[in-house]
Design a protein around this motif. Sequence first.
Motif, PDB file in Angstrom:
ATOM      1  N   GLN A   1      53.867  63.613  70.467  1.00  0.00           N
ATOM      2  CA  GLN A   1      52.915  63.709  69.368  1.00  0.00           C
ATOM      3  C   GLN A   1      53.377  64.720  68.334  1.00  0.00           C
ATOM      4  O   GLN A   1      54.304  65.500  68.554  1.00  0.00           O
ATOM      5  CB  GLN A   1      51.518  64.084  69.867  1.00  0.00           C
ATOM      6  CG  GLN A   1      51.403  65.465  70.495  1.00  0.00           C
ATOM      7  CD  GLN A   1      49.982  65.761  70.935  1.00  0.00           C
ATOM      8  OE1 GLN A   1      49.054  65.745  70.127  1.00  0.00           O
ATOM      9  NE2 GLN A   1      49.806  66.019  72.237  1.00  0.00           N
ATOM     10  N   GLU A   2      52.703  64.701  67.190  1.00  0.00           N
ATOM     11  CA  GLU A   2      52.964  65.646  66.104  1.00  0.00           C
ATOM     12  C   GLU A   2      51.997  66.807  66.198  1.00  0.00           C
ATOM     13  O   GLU A   2      50.807  66.619  66.448  1.00  0.00           O
ATOM     14  CB  GLU A   2      52.821  64.939  64.758  1.00  0.00           C
ATOM     15  CG  GLU A   2      53.176  65.812  63.569  1.00  0.00           C
ATOM     16  CD  GLU A   2      53.093  65.060  62.242  1.00  0.00           C
ATOM     17  OE1 GLU A   2      53.626  65.580  61.251  1.00  0.00           O
ATOM     18  OE2 GLU A   2      52.492  63.960  62.212  1.00  0.00           O
ATOM     19  N   VAL A   3      52.508  68.009  66.004  1.00  0.00           N
ATOM     20  CA  VAL A   3      51.714  69.238  66.057  1.00  0.00           C
ATOM     21  C   VAL A   3      51.859  69.945  64.709  1.00  0.00           C
ATOM     22  O   VAL A   3      52.947  69.946  64.124  1.00  0.00           O
ATOM     23  CB  VAL A   3      52.223  70.159  67.191  1.00  0.00           C
ATOM     24  CG1 VAL A   3      51.499  71.504  67.172  1.00  0.00           C
ATOM     25  CG2 VAL A   3      52.069  69.478  68.542  1.00  0.00           C
ATOM     26  N   GLU A   4      50.790  70.521  64.214  1.00  0.00           N
ATOM     27  CA  GLU A   4      50.851  71.231  62.928  1.00  0.00           C
ATOM     28  C   GLU A   4      50.240  72.618  63.051  1.00  0.00           C
ATOM     29  O   GLU A   4      49.166  72.786  63.620  1.00  0.00           O
ATOM     30  CB  GLU A   4      50.110  70.448  61.849  1.00  0.00           C
ATOM     31  CG  GLU A   4      50.087  71.155  60.494  1.00  0.00           C
ATOM     32  CD  GLU A   4      49.439  70.315  59.402  1.00  0.00           C
ATOM     33  OE1 GLU A   4      49.884  69.168  59.215  1.00  0.00           O
ATOM     34  OE2 GLU A   4      48.494  70.809  58.760  1.00  0.00           O
ATOM     35  N   ILE A   5      50.947  73.613  62.518  1.00  0.00           N
ATOM     36  CA  ILE A   5      50.439  74.981  62.466  1.00  0.00           C
ATOM     37  C   ILE A   5      50.547  75.475  61.031  1.00  0.00           C
ATOM     38  O   ILE A   5      51.630  75.480  60.439  1.00  0.00           O
ATOM     39  CB  ILE A   5      51.235  75.952  63.382  1.00  0.00           C
ATOM     40  CG1 ILE A   5      51.103  75.545  64.843  1.00  0.00           C
ATOM     41  CG2 ILE A   5      50.740  77.385  63.201  1.00  0.00           C
ATOM     42  CD1 ILE A   5      52.180  74.585  65.297  1.00  0.00           C
ATOM     43  N   GLY A   6      49.424  75.853  60.438  1.00  0.00           N
ATOM     44  CA  GLY A   6      49.416  76.511  59.138  1.00  0.00           C
ATOM     45  C   GLY A   6      49.302  78.014  59.358  1.00  0.00           C
ATOM     46  O   GLY A   6      48.413  78.466  60.081  1.00  0.00           O
ATOM     47  N   MET A   7      50.189  78.791  58.750  1.00  0.00           N
ATOM     48  CA  MET A   7      50.131  80.243  58.916  1.00  0.00           C
ATOM     49  C   MET A   7      48.780  80.790  58.432  1.00  0.00           C
ATOM     50  O   MET A   7      48.187  81.662  59.065  1.00  0.00           O
ATOM     51  CB  MET A   7      51.270  80.920  58.142  1.00  0.00           C
ATOM     52  CG  MET A   7      51.477  82.380  58.527  1.00  0.00           C
ATOM     53  SD  MET A   7      52.632  83.297  57.446  1.00  0.00           S
ATOM     54  CE  MET A   7      54.096  82.274  57.544  1.00  0.00           C
ATOM     55  N   PHE A   8      48.278  80.251  57.314  1.00  0.00           N
ATOM     56  CA  PHE A   8      46.993  80.711  56.787  1.00  0.00           C
ATOM     57  C   PHE A   8      45.876  80.398  57.769  1.00  0.00           C
ATOM     58  O   PHE A   8      45.042  81.265  58.090  1.00  0.00           O
ATOM     59  CB  PHE A   8      46.731  80.048  55.433  1.00  0.00           C
ATOM     60  CG  PHE A   8      45.434  80.446  54.786  1.00  0.00           C
ATOM     61  CD1 PHE A   8      44.884  81.708  54.955  1.00  0.00           C
ATOM     62  CD2 PHE A   8      44.756  79.538  53.981  1.00  0.00           C
ATOM     63  CE1 PHE A   8      43.688  82.066  54.339  1.00  0.00           C
ATOM     64  CE2 PHE A   8      43.558  79.879  53.370  1.00  0.00           C
ATOM     65  CZ  PHE A   8      43.020  81.150  53.549  1.00  0.00           C
ATOM     66  N   GLU A   9      45.843  79.179  58.290  1.00  0.00           N
ATOM     67  CA  GLU A   9      44.787  78.807  59.223  1.00  0.00           C
ATOM     68  C   GLU A   9      44.863  79.636  60.507  1.00  0.00           C
ATOM     69  O   GLU A   9      43.833  80.060  61.050  1.00  0.00           O
ATOM     70  CB  GLU A   9      44.879  77.320  59.554  1.00  0.00           C
ATOM     71  CG  GLU A   9      44.489  76.395  58.412  1.00  0.00           C
ATOM     72  CD  GLU A   9      45.656  76.001  57.523  1.00  0.00           C
ATOM     73  OE1 GLU A   9      46.574  76.831  57.327  1.00  0.00           O
ATOM     74  OE2 GLU A   9      45.660  74.873  57.013  1.00  0.00           O
ATOM     75  N   ALA A  10      46.098  79.878  60.992  1.00  0.00           N
ATOM     76  CA  ALA A  10      46.258  80.674  62.207  1.00  0.00           C
ATOM     77  C   ALA A  10      45.731  82.095  62.004  1.00  0.00           C
ATOM     78  O   ALA A  10      45.047  82.652  62.868  1.00  0.00           O
ATOM     79  CB  ALA A  10      47.732  80.716  62.626  1.00  0.00           C
ATOM     80  N   MET A  11      46.030  82.686  60.846  1.00  0.00           N
ATOM     81  CA  MET A  11      45.587  84.057  60.592  1.00  0.00           C
ATOM     82  C   MET A  11      44.104  84.124  60.281  1.00  0.00           C
ATOM     83  O   MET A  11      43.428  85.096  60.651  1.00  0.00           O
ATOM     84  CB  MET A  11      46.396  84.664  59.448  1.00  0.00           C
ATOM     85  CG  MET A  11      47.672  85.336  59.892  1.00  0.00           C
ATOM     86  SD  MET A  11      47.402  86.660  61.106  1.00  0.00           S
ATOM     87  CE  MET A  11      46.572  87.885  60.096  1.00  0.00           C
ATOM     88  N   ALA A  12      43.576  83.104  59.594  1.00  0.00           N
ATOM     89  CA  ALA A  12      42.132  83.090  59.339  1.00  0.00           C
ATOM     90  C   ALA A  12      41.368  83.035  60.659  1.00  0.00           C
ATOM     91  O   ALA A  12      40.375  83.741  60.863  1.00  0.00           O
ATOM     92  CB  ALA A  12      41.763  81.906  58.450  1.00  0.00           C
TER      93      ALA A  12
END
Length: 409
Positions: free
Chosen positions: A213-224
């Motif tokens: 599967q595809e996984v997505e990590i946004g730095m902004f979302e992770a820090m928020a």
Amino acid sequence: MHDNKFDTQTETNNENNGKRHTGPLAGIRVVDITAMVMGPYCTQLLADMGAEVIKIEPPGGDGTRFISPGPVPAMGGVFVNVNRGKRSIVLDLKSKSDVNVLRELVKTADVFIHSMRAKAINKLGFSYEEVAALNPSIIYTNCYGYGRRGSDADLPAYDDTIQAECGLPVVQQMLTGEVSYVGTIMADKIAGMTALYATTMALFHRERTGEGQEVEIGMFEAMASFMLVEHANGMLFTPPIGPANYHRAVAPNRRPYKTKDSYISALVYNDKQWSLFMDAVKPHWASEDFATLAQRAKQINTIYGLLGETFEERTTEEWLTLLRKLGIPAAPLRTPDELFDNRHLQEVGFFQTVESSYGDLRFPGVPTGFSKTPGKVAGPAPLVGEDTQAILEELGLAGEAVATPANGA
């Protein structure tokens, strides 16, 4: 002083490179097209847990090779730490032949991870759909500044900009009186750890179902998400019942306490600790108005100020002796340099010395313990393109003309 339960070194031969890997991810191959810190920190942790990580570098090398001092050119300390234990192959992804090499490598991988913006990785021909067509069971991890579903998806991002986006400098202003960044690249590292757990969760799902599967990590979302664990506070409720900040964390008097001879960190927090401290120290300002945690929470900045006055009356060592006797968390103020000689870290075997062609390296080690499959520092960071020919041979592409490292890399 080691706990033998966690000293077992279960190693697995990796048939592709002849090196021996240990850890719960032994046998997993990762194709890593990340640069700087967020993605490489994730893949460094994967390597320490036993995965074989193949780092794809442009002819000039990952830019992080040059941002801090090192014993030889292109081997700066930050790069060497977050790329330890990996293999490096130089590929120019503007070259059709090098792109074909990457496609062949993808076919052998369990994980494909990149830190390019969506438009850039798609333009190269390595979108999830294209990679999954080559290897349907692959875990494909995107490391972005901002998640693709938002209007800021294509904006560039670094640690400083993400700290600003998620409110860290304002929180620092509440605490210190000045807008400032935190003195560590927190956003990069939090996002890297988020990418680690997301990738390993996807691997766990594949283990059970066979599905990639595809996984997505946004730095902004992770820090928020990280910031709002405690700072959501009153804004968590509908309608809001207070601002988005945890007032204990941002109380201006929350700081290491000055003692007679230096500084100490101490937290007299719950009611039992408070009662023990009051009985032992008997400060002149003791009051029933401070008796419960709920009472203290409402006037926490005042509490910190009063404790600050009291801590100036004794030396750091006197306070440490007393507070540890009472079971109250306390620690002296240390510098980052002092961590390398810290008694506790030495006793638990935290630092690991690794030999390399550019000298011995003293790495901060794996902070987790596994009784059956322990991780360990996977080895030194590679020189630019150090493993290019060996990897080509493994792919059956010996003699293939690919990019070579640029001068100085």
